[in-house]
Design a protein around this motif. Structure first.
Motif, PDB file in Angstrom:
ATOM      1  N   TYR A 144       0.838  -1.203   0.000  1.00 52.59           N
ATOM      2  CA  TYR A 144       0.000   0.000   0.000  1.00 52.59           C
ATOM      3  C   TYR A 144       0.877   1.259   0.000  1.00 52.59           C
ATOM      4  O   TYR A 144       0.640   2.205  -0.745  1.00 52.59           O
ATOM      5  N   LEU A 145       1.926   1.212   0.830  1.00 54.74           N
ATOM      6  CA  LEU A 145       2.866   2.332   0.910  1.00 54.74           C
ATOM      7  C   LEU A 145       3.575   2.523  -0.428  1.00 54.74           C
ATOM      8  O   LEU A 145       3.693   3.645  -0.935  1.00 54.74           O
ATOM      9  N   SER A 147       2.575   1.644  -3.371  1.00 56.15           N
ATOM     10  CA  SER A 147       1.711   2.136  -4.446  1.00 56.15           C
ATOM     11  C   SER A 147       1.449   3.631  -4.275  1.00 56.15           C
ATOM     12  O   SER A 147       1.387   4.375  -5.259  1.00 56.15           O
ATOM     13  N   GLN A 148       1.344   4.094  -3.027  1.00 60.67           N
ATOM     14  CA  GLN A 148       1.221   5.552  -2.803  1.00 60.67           C
ATOM     15  C   GLN A 148       2.468   6.267  -3.310  1.00 60.67           C
ATOM     16  O   GLN A 148       2.389   7.302  -3.970  1.00 60.67           O
ATOM     17  N   ALA A 149       3.645   5.691  -2.971  1.00 61.47           N
ATOM     18  CA  ALA A 149       4.910   6.300  -3.409  1.00 61.47           C
ATOM     19  C   ALA A 149       4.916   6.393  -4.930  1.00 61.47           C
ATOM     20  O   ALA A 149       5.271   7.428  -5.497  1.00 61.47           O
ATOM     21  N   GLY A 150       4.503   5.302  -5.578  1.00 58.31           N
ATOM     22  CA  GLY A 150       4.458   5.270  -7.039  1.00 58.31           C
ATOM     23  C   GLY A 150       3.594   6.391  -7.606  1.00 58.31           C
ATOM     24  O   GLY A 150       3.971   7.039  -8.577  1.00 58.31           O
ATOM     25  N   GLU A 151       2.472   6.633  -6.946  1.00 56.35           N
ATOM     26  CA  GLU A 151       1.581   7.702  -7.419  1.00 56.35           C
ATOM     27  C   GLU A 151       2.242   9.073  -7.311  1.00 56.35           C
ATOM     28  O   GLU A 151       1.903   9.998  -8.023  1.00 56.35           O
ATOM     29  N   HIS A 152       3.182   9.193  -6.365  1.00 54.39           N
ATOM     30  CA  HIS A 152       3.903  10.457  -6.203  1.00 54.39           C
ATOM     31  C   HIS A 152       5.250  10.415  -6.908  1.00 54.39           C
ATOM     32  O   HIS A 152       6.144  11.194  -6.581  1.00 54.39           O
ATOM     33  N   ASP A 153       5.385   9.450  -7.821  1.00 51.88           N
ATOM     34  CA  ASP A 153       6.593   9.383  -8.632  1.00 51.88           C
ATOM     35  C   ASP A 153       7.852   9.118  -7.829  1.00 51.88           C
ATOM     36  O   ASP A 153       8.932   9.588  -8.172  1.00 51.88           O
ATOM     37  N   THR A 154       7.716   8.379  -6.750  1.00 54.33           N
ATOM     38  CA  THR A 154       8.897   8.069  -5.950  1.00 54.33           C
ATOM     39  C   THR A 154       8.830   6.598  -5.523  1.00 54.33           C
ATOM     40  O   THR A 154       8.027   5.837  -6.057  1.00 54.33           O
ATOM     41  N   SER A 155       9.718   6.180  -4.622  1.00 53.43           N
ATOM     42  CA  SER A 155       9.790   4.767  -4.245  1.00 53.43           C
ATOM     43  C   SER A 155       9.976   4.610  -2.752  1.00 53.43           C
ATOM     44  O   SER A 155      10.262   5.574  -2.042  1.00 53.43           O
ATOM     45  N   VAL A 156       9.835   3.355  -2.308  1.00 53.17           N
ATOM     46  CA  VAL A 156      10.116   3.005  -0.918  1.00 53.17           C
ATOM     47  C   VAL A 156      11.387   2.162  -0.923  1.00 53.17           C
ATOM     48  O   VAL A 156      11.571   1.335  -1.809  1.00 53.17           O
ATOM     49  N   LEU A 157      12.282   2.392   0.032  1.00 52.89           N
ATOM     50  CA  LEU A 157      13.464   1.537   0.164  1.00 52.89           C
ATOM     51  C   LEU A 157      13.359   0.749   1.454  1.00 52.89           C
ATOM     52  O   LEU A 157      13.247   1.320   2.536  1.00 52.89           O
ATOM     53  N   LEU A 158      13.384  -0.579   1.319  1.00 52.33           N
ATOM     54  CA  LEU A 158      13.430  -1.443   2.496  1.00 52.33           C
ATOM     55  C   LEU A 158      14.869  -1.911   2.641  1.00 52.33           C
ATOM     56  O   LEU A 158      15.438  -2.531   1.750  1.00 52.33           O
ATOM     57  N   CYS A 159      15.449  -1.579   3.788  1.00 55.35           N
ATOM     58  CA  CYS A 159      16.867  -1.793   4.008  1.00 55.35           C
ATOM     59  C   CYS A 159      17.038  -2.752   5.182  1.00 55.35           C
ATOM     60  O   CYS A 159      16.499  -2.491   6.254  1.00 55.35           O
ATOM     61  N   VAL A 160      17.727  -3.866   4.995  1.00 56.09           N
ATOM     62  CA  VAL A 160      17.884  -4.833   6.091  1.00 56.09           C
ATOM     63  C   VAL A 160      19.356  -5.181   6.282  1.00 56.09           C
ATOM     64  O   VAL A 160      19.987  -5.786   5.412  1.00 56.09           O
ATOM     65  N   ASP A 161      19.911  -4.796   7.409  1.00 54.65           N
ATOM     66  CA  ASP A 161      21.320  -5.083   7.716  1.00 54.65           C
ATOM     67  C   ASP A 161      21.415  -6.415   8.458  1.00 54.65           C
ATOM     68  O   ASP A 161      20.424  -6.896   9.007  1.00 54.65           O
ATOM     69  N   GLU A 162      22.596  -7.023   8.454  1.00 61.61           N
ATOM     70  CA  GLU A 162      22.865  -8.259   9.201  1.00 61.61           C
ATOM     71  C   GLU A 162      21.973  -9.415   8.749  1.00 61.61           C
ATOM     72  O   GLU A 162      21.534 -10.215   9.579  1.00 61.61           O
TER      73      GLU A 162
END
Ligand SMILES: Nc1ncnc2c1ncn2[C@@H]1O[C@H](COP(=O)(O)OP(=O)(O)OP(=O)(O)O)[C@@H](O)[C@H]1O
Ligand SMILES: [Mg+2]
Length: 429
Positions: A144-145, A147-162
């Protein structure tokens, strides 16, 4: 000496953002260009893999910064302990309702929000994030997040360390979630994972972890001598002082080193020379390189050595004795006395750990991650222990009794792991 310690700009530690990120320009640009393409780029989901202290976390943080400055929404967590889905849920809670969660420091950043604290941070966009309907699971909330980002022409970054330390079940679920959102739905959720080469024996060894298998992989390695010198120089300069290439030349003698090692050298140099008030000299650099050797031995190499199964240690010792570069596997098999199957396990183990390279299938070369002098000294310690029969259950005439065993020391109980060399999962007796 000592008066200038407070101003020391070096970070001889783990997980600390360096004042200057040395030698990673190409990697950063590469990942940024994958990210710019979007979900269809193979590098939109990337794993950063490298030994301890090569700067995976530093690289991850630099990428978070760069995505954040582009207005991306960041969800950053670590997999070091179980509960990664709860942690992702917490970041999502915060992104949706920053005022309700009471987590860390919240600053208004344009119309966006910024949170720093609790070991992770979620950073947001320049638009108002709409909360997902109640009782949605993380997969649907992330979708959901995104797709909202996509509508605003941007993206979400999921970052997982270790990620190497991640719980298998949790990681499998995470992989399925991302697979679904990014690959199947083509939503703009980018993924960046970072971890030790151990993941080749864990996360990437199972047949079920298909998402991680398909991730783009980038090896994070050692700095070349020139990059290390330049890294020290830029760090000193960023702190308003200077150090000349000639004065820093003794660093070149150490060959390829980890960024962590570079920070240890730089930190000694700063204190010894009395920077920034007095200049760094060649003598101070040579002395710092020497002090750093001892520190690396105690903080890194000794622990790493005793974490290696006995056959791996023998292989490293013989490889060093044979000159360390382009040594034939056949000669090594003879000098170590290891059976073919053990030898190939040991070889893979050392390769995943970043200790050796195989320039061709029949040749092995040391990378320098464990320097010659450290191998020599630690192999001598092994010989002494075996000669004294202290590890009597482990040895027959100074040789490991069962080289097929993992032999890793147990962390909580005395003794060593009795499972097969190269076994999956945790050690057992
Ligand atoms: N490219 C770099 N240039 C200069 N310093 C760096 C660089 N990368 C990392 N460092 C410094 O080296 C230290 C170790 O880096 P970092 O913690 O990122 O390593 P890591 O690979 O994540 O280690 P671990 O496997 O233990 O998590 C940090 O204190 C950081 O400041
Ligand atoms: Mg790290």
């Amino acid at each position: 000496m000592g008066h200038n310690r407070a101003s020391n700009p070096f970070t001889p530690d783990f997980g600390q953002t360096p004042a200057h990120l040395a030698g990673r320009g190409k990697t950063l640009t590469e990942i940024e260009s994958h990210f710019a393409v979007g979900p269809r780029a193979p590098g939109f989901t990337t794993l950063l893999i490298g030994p301890r202290g090569t700067g995976k976390t530093a690289l991850l943080n630099a990428l978070v910064e760069s995505c954040r400055s582009e207005g991306w929404v960041i969800v950053s967590v670590d997999a070091g302990t179980p509960g990664i889905h709860d942690r992702i849920g917490m970041v999502l809670d915060w992104l949706e309702h920053p005022d309700r969660t009471g987590l860390g420091t919240v600053q208004d950043w344009g119309r966006g929000r910024e949170l720093i604290g609790a070991g992770f941070f979620g950073l947001s966009a320049r638009w108002e994030i709409a909360a997902a309907p109640p009782r949605m699971d993380n997969r649907h909330r992330l979708a959901y997040l995104a797709s909202q980002a996509g509508e605003h022409d941007t993206s979400v970054l999921l970052c997982v360390d270790e990620i190497h330390a991640g719980d298998q079940q949790e990681m499998r679920r995470l992989g399925d979630d991302i697979q679904h959102i990014t690959k199947r739905e083509s939503l703009p959720l980018a993924f960046l994972g970072a971890g030790l080469g151990d993941i080749y024996r864990g996360l990437l060894s199972g047949t079920k972890m298909t998402f991680f298998h398909r991730c783009h992989r980038l090896e994070v390695g050692l700095l070349t001598p020139a990059q290390a010198v330049n890294g020290v120089r830029c760090t000193v300069r960023a702190a308003g002082a200077d150090a000349g290439a000639r004065e820093l030349a003794p660093i070149l003698d150490r060959g390829d080193i980890t960024p962590f090692h570079m920070q240890v050298i730089g930190s000694h140099l700063w204190d010894l020379s009395g920077l920034p008030d007095s200049p760094a000299g060649e003598w101070e650099t040579a002395k710092s390189v020497e002090l750093a050797d001892a520190e690396m031995m105690n903080k890194v190499h000794r622990t790493a050595w005793y974490d290696l199964p006995v056959p791996c240690r023998r292989l490293l010792a013989e490889l060093r004795q044979a000159g360390g570069a382009g040594v034939s596997t056949r000669d090594l098999k003879q000098s170590t006395g290891l059976a073919a199957a053990v030898m190939s396990h040991a070889r893979r183990w050392l390769q995943f750990g970043g200790y050796i390279l195989q320039p061709s299938p029949r040749q092995i070369t040391l990378t320098g991650l464990m320097p010659d002098a450290a191998i020599e000294r630690l192999a001598e310690e092994d010989e002494e222990v075996w000669a004294a029969g202290e590890d009597a259950d482990e040895t027959t005439n100074g040789r490991p009794a069962d080289p097929m065993r993992c032999g890793k020391p147990m962390s909580r109980v005395p003794g060593r792991c009795t499972l097969r060399l190269g076994h999956a999962g945790g050690c057992r007796r």
